[in-house]
Design an enzyme around this catalytic site. Sequence first.
Site, PDB file in Angstrom:
ATOM      1  N   GLU A 184       9.660  17.136  14.638  1.00  0.00           N
ATOM      2  CA  GLU A 184      10.093  16.867  13.267  1.00  0.00           C
ATOM      3  C   GLU A 184       9.385  17.851  12.321  1.00  0.00           C
ATOM      4  O   GLU A 184       8.157  17.875  12.254  1.00  0.00           O
ATOM      5  CB  GLU A 184       9.739  15.434  12.863  1.00  0.00           C
ATOM      6  CG  GLU A 184      10.256  15.078  11.482  1.00  0.00           C
ATOM      7  CD  GLU A 184       9.829  13.680  11.013  1.00  0.00           C
ATOM      8  OE1 GLU A 184       8.638  13.360  11.095  1.00  0.00           O
ATOM      9  OE2 GLU A 184      10.720  12.936  10.546  1.00  0.00           O
ATOM     10  N   LYS A 225       0.886  -1.182   0.000  1.00  0.00           N
ATOM     11  CA  LYS A 225       0.000   0.000   0.000  1.00  0.00           C
ATOM     12  C   LYS A 225       0.912   1.216   0.000  1.00  0.00           C
ATOM     13  O   LYS A 225       1.374   1.668   1.046  1.00  0.00           O
ATOM     14  CB  LYS A 225      -0.868  -0.043   1.254  1.00  0.00           C
ATOM     15  CG  LYS A 225      -2.180   0.703   1.170  1.00  0.00           C
ATOM     16  CD  LYS A 225      -2.096   2.143   0.748  1.00  0.00           C
ATOM     17  CE  LYS A 225      -1.896   3.127   1.860  1.00  0.00           C
ATOM     18  NZ  LYS A 225      -1.695   4.510   1.372  1.00  0.00           N
ATOM     19  N   CYS A 239      13.765  11.158   6.589  1.00  0.00           N
ATOM     20  CA  CYS A 239      13.720  10.784   8.006  1.00  0.00           C
ATOM     21  C   CYS A 239      15.112  10.934   8.622  1.00  0.00           C
ATOM     22  O   CYS A 239      15.238  11.132   9.817  1.00  0.00           O
ATOM     23  CB  CYS A 239      13.204   9.368   8.157  1.00  0.00           C
ATOM     24  SG  CYS A 239      14.069   8.210   7.112  1.00  0.00           S
ATOM     25  N   GLU A 241       8.885   2.141  11.208  1.00  0.00           N
ATOM     26  CA  GLU A 241       9.994   3.101  11.142  1.00  0.00           C
ATOM     27  C   GLU A 241       9.386   4.479  10.958  1.00  0.00           C
ATOM     28  O   GLU A 241       8.683   4.710   9.977  1.00  0.00           O
ATOM     29  CB  GLU A 241      10.938   2.758   9.988  1.00  0.00           C
ATOM     30  CG  GLU A 241      11.888   1.612  10.301  1.00  0.00           C
ATOM     31  CD  GLU A 241      12.781   1.867  11.500  1.00  0.00           C
ATOM     32  OE1 GLU A 241      13.070   3.037  11.814  1.00  0.00           O
ATOM     33  OE2 GLU A 241      13.182   0.877  12.143  1.00  0.00           O
TER      34      GLU A 241
HETATM   35  P1  NAD Z   1       2.091   8.954   6.940  1.00  0.00           P
HETATM   36  O1  NAD Z   1       2.178   8.261   8.245  1.00  0.00           O
HETATM   37  O2  NAD Z   1       1.107  10.056   6.795  1.00  0.00           O
HETATM   38  O3  NAD Z   1       1.714   7.889   5.797  1.00  0.00           O
HETATM   39  C1  NAD Z   1       2.472   6.710   5.593  1.00  0.00           C
HETATM   40  C2  NAD Z   1       1.594   5.647   4.956  1.00  0.00           C
HETATM   41  O4  NAD Z   1       0.583   5.239   5.897  1.00  0.00           O
HETATM   42  C3  NAD Z   1       0.839   6.127   3.713  1.00  0.00           C
HETATM   43  O5  NAD Z   1       0.845   5.117   2.738  1.00  0.00           O
HETATM   44  C4  NAD Z   1      -0.564   6.356   4.250  1.00  0.00           C
HETATM   45  O6  NAD Z   1      -1.574   6.266   3.268  1.00  0.00           O
HETATM   46  C5  NAD Z   1      -0.692   5.222   5.261  1.00  0.00           C
HETATM   47  N1  NAD Z   1      -1.739   5.398   6.285  1.00  0.00           N
HETATM   48  C6  NAD Z   1      -2.235   6.572   6.756  1.00  0.00           C
HETATM   49  N2  NAD Z   1      -3.196   6.318   7.689  1.00  0.00           N
HETATM   50  C7  NAD Z   1      -3.287   4.968   7.811  1.00  0.00           C
HETATM   51  C8  NAD Z   1      -4.086   4.086   8.622  1.00  0.00           C
HETATM   52  N3  NAD Z   1      -4.989   4.562   9.494  1.00  0.00           N
HETATM   53  N4  NAD Z   1      -3.910   2.765   8.492  1.00  0.00           N
HETATM   54  C9  NAD Z   1      -3.013   2.266   7.629  1.00  0.00           C
HETATM   55  N5  NAD Z   1      -2.225   3.046   6.838  1.00  0.00           N
HETATM   56  C10 NAD Z   1      -2.355   4.381   6.920  1.00  0.00           C
HETATM   57  O7  NAD Z   1       3.570   9.426   6.587  1.00  0.00           O
HETATM   58  P2  NAD Z   1       4.080  10.291   5.334  1.00  0.00           P
HETATM   59  O8  NAD Z   1       3.642  11.700   5.514  1.00  0.00           O
HETATM   60  O9  NAD Z   1       3.735   9.587   4.063  1.00  0.00           O
HETATM   61  O10 NAD Z   1       5.690  10.187   5.499  1.00  0.00           O
HETATM   62  C11 NAD Z   1       6.455  11.081   6.256  1.00  0.00           C
HETATM   63  C12 NAD Z   1       6.885  10.454   7.562  1.00  0.00           C
HETATM   64  O11 NAD Z   1       7.574   9.234   7.317  1.00  0.00           O
HETATM   65  C13 NAD Z   1       7.855  11.300   8.364  1.00  0.00           C
HETATM   66  O12 NAD Z   1       7.489  11.315   9.723  1.00  0.00           O
HETATM   67  C14 NAD Z   1       9.204  10.573   8.192  1.00  0.00           C
HETATM   68  O13 NAD Z   1      10.134  10.789   9.225  1.00  0.00           O
HETATM   69  C15 NAD Z   1       8.751   9.168   8.127  1.00  0.00           C
HETATM   70  N6  NAD Z   1       9.774   8.323   7.511  1.00  0.00           N
HETATM   71  C16 NAD Z   1      10.496   7.470   8.302  1.00  0.00           C
HETATM   72  C17 NAD Z   1      11.489   6.658   7.759  1.00  0.00           C
HETATM   73  C18 NAD Z   1      12.291   5.706   8.617  1.00  0.00           C
HETATM   74  O14 NAD Z   1      12.851   4.751   8.092  1.00  0.00           O
HETATM   75  N7  NAD Z   1      12.371   5.936   9.924  1.00  0.00           N
HETATM   76  C19 NAD Z   1      11.771   6.731   6.383  1.00  0.00           C
HETATM   77  C20 NAD Z   1      11.028   7.624   5.604  1.00  0.00           C
HETATM   78  C21 NAD Z   1      10.022   8.400   6.177  1.00  0.00           C
END
Ligand code: NAD
Length: 466
Positions: free
Chosen positions: A363, A154, A263, A229
């Site tokens: 962040e 997804k 991240c 993560e």
């Molecule tokens: P997000 O949490 O908004 O979305 C991530 C994914 O989760 C998307 O595909 C989204 O559609 C899905 N999602 C949202 N609500 C959900 C639910 N209720 N149930 C299941 N899935 C759901 O994050 P984002 O804005 O896409 O990404 C940015 C964030 O990701 C930042 O906080 C960044 O630090 C983090 N990040 C972390 C790493 C790491 O390895 N630590 C790497 C890259 C990004």
Amino acid sequence: MERRNPADLREIASIMPLSTRPEACEAIAAAKAAFPAWRDTPAPLRGKILAQAAALMDKQKDALARTLCREEGKAVKESLAEVQRSIHILEFTAGEGRRMGGQTIPSECAKNVAYTIKQPLGVVGAITPWNFPIAIPVWKIAPALVAGNTMVLKPAELTPECAATIVQIFQGVGLPPGVLNMVLGAGEEVGDELVQSPDVRAISFTGSNEVGSHIYAFAARGMKKCQCEMGGKNPVVVLRDADLALATESVVLGAFGSSGQRCTATSRVVVENAIADEFVSRLVARARELKVGNGLEPDTDVGPLVDEQQFRTVLRYLEIGKKEAELLLGGNRLPGPAYEHGYFVAPTIFDHVKWDSVVAQEEIFGPVLSVIRVVDFEEALRVANSVKYGLSSSIFTNDARRIFDFIDRIEAGITHVNAPTTMSEAQMPFGGMKATGAGLREMGRVAIDFYTELKAVYIDYTSRPS
Ligand code: NAD
């Protein structure tokens, strides 16, 4: 769904159908049906498919980088680096198909053999963010598939074509139908179905803390394996003996590359008072040289923010920062005709930031760097560890004692010495501690551990009279 280029909203980057819960259920059913045959495919053959996917991705590298640049906004040179990193991950993980063994362990009993084997879990779900829309899906797909699982991916709604291209590459090298499925749709619907379905045995999530903690709790109710993560607030410590030219280049790259939407981005630089004035003036001078613009132009260093929501969030933090600290550079939306159709924010540096202020703790996920001045190494370490996150970190010094002390005591899953916080390699584990990461690490050899069950085997071959 229509996705516009965040550097130029007049341009449509991609158009994709959005799926709903019933299609997520179909994808899970397809993955379940494909599992028995994929599980019985010898691991070296599964690895070979990954190697072929790596080769096909290599052929499509330039086109894929341009897709990434259009959908996410990342400068094309960084987009190319992300595709190259994904190829490295596929190449490395392909080899796991020939290495993924268990252990033979001495038994307490005579004429007994004790050993372990690694077995796949079944259907696994991957939920991924938009900021590394190729590398992150790949670093979940590769270990899951080589270990014999089938997967439903997804991806983030903002970067659909990147995800679709990855799946097409696997189709193109003959991955059997149902082994890798993609459902594009809302997290609360499609993602939620993956988390709730009893047929999905594990969830690998990368994204925000807000969503990750929700997923972790729900996965626990279903006794699902789960790895999350999440966010980062990564520090670089610069000590008085540091090579300041090197530190400047690394901090500027780490803070403003990918518009700070990583991240592992450097968001805090913790610098000893003795060299702070000189270091800060170098930082500002180097950051001023960065060319902000449409990532498709080859000399662009910093692209736009990914969407309006991210843009508004960053602008809000800039206003908070102006009240909390001293603004040295940027602090605004970029003006002028080159920027009016995109989400462009100026690379921003705040100085004299207090360690416990909002911009030093939360962040931001934008091109914003906070300089925190400290008296000595001990205070630097305390400040570096003063946030809830623990993903990446770095120290610039030539003092061997300080280096080892830092490595020992910094609360981060990744640490660097005299290098940017953003660097990582396919064969090394990746992930964070504290609020950043829950569950097992990704990438490297250990990535397989999340996607397998370990079975302990005892064989008694004592000869007994028949
Ligand atoms: P997000 O949490 O908004 O979305 C991530 C994914 O989760 C998307 O595909 C989204 O559609 C899905 N999602 C949202 N609500 C959900 C639910 N209720 N149930 C299941 N899935 C759901 O994050 P984002 O804005 O896409 O990404 C940015 C964030 O990701 C930042 O906080 C960044 O630090 C983090 N990040 C972390 C790493 C790491 O390895 N630590 C790497 C890259 C990004």
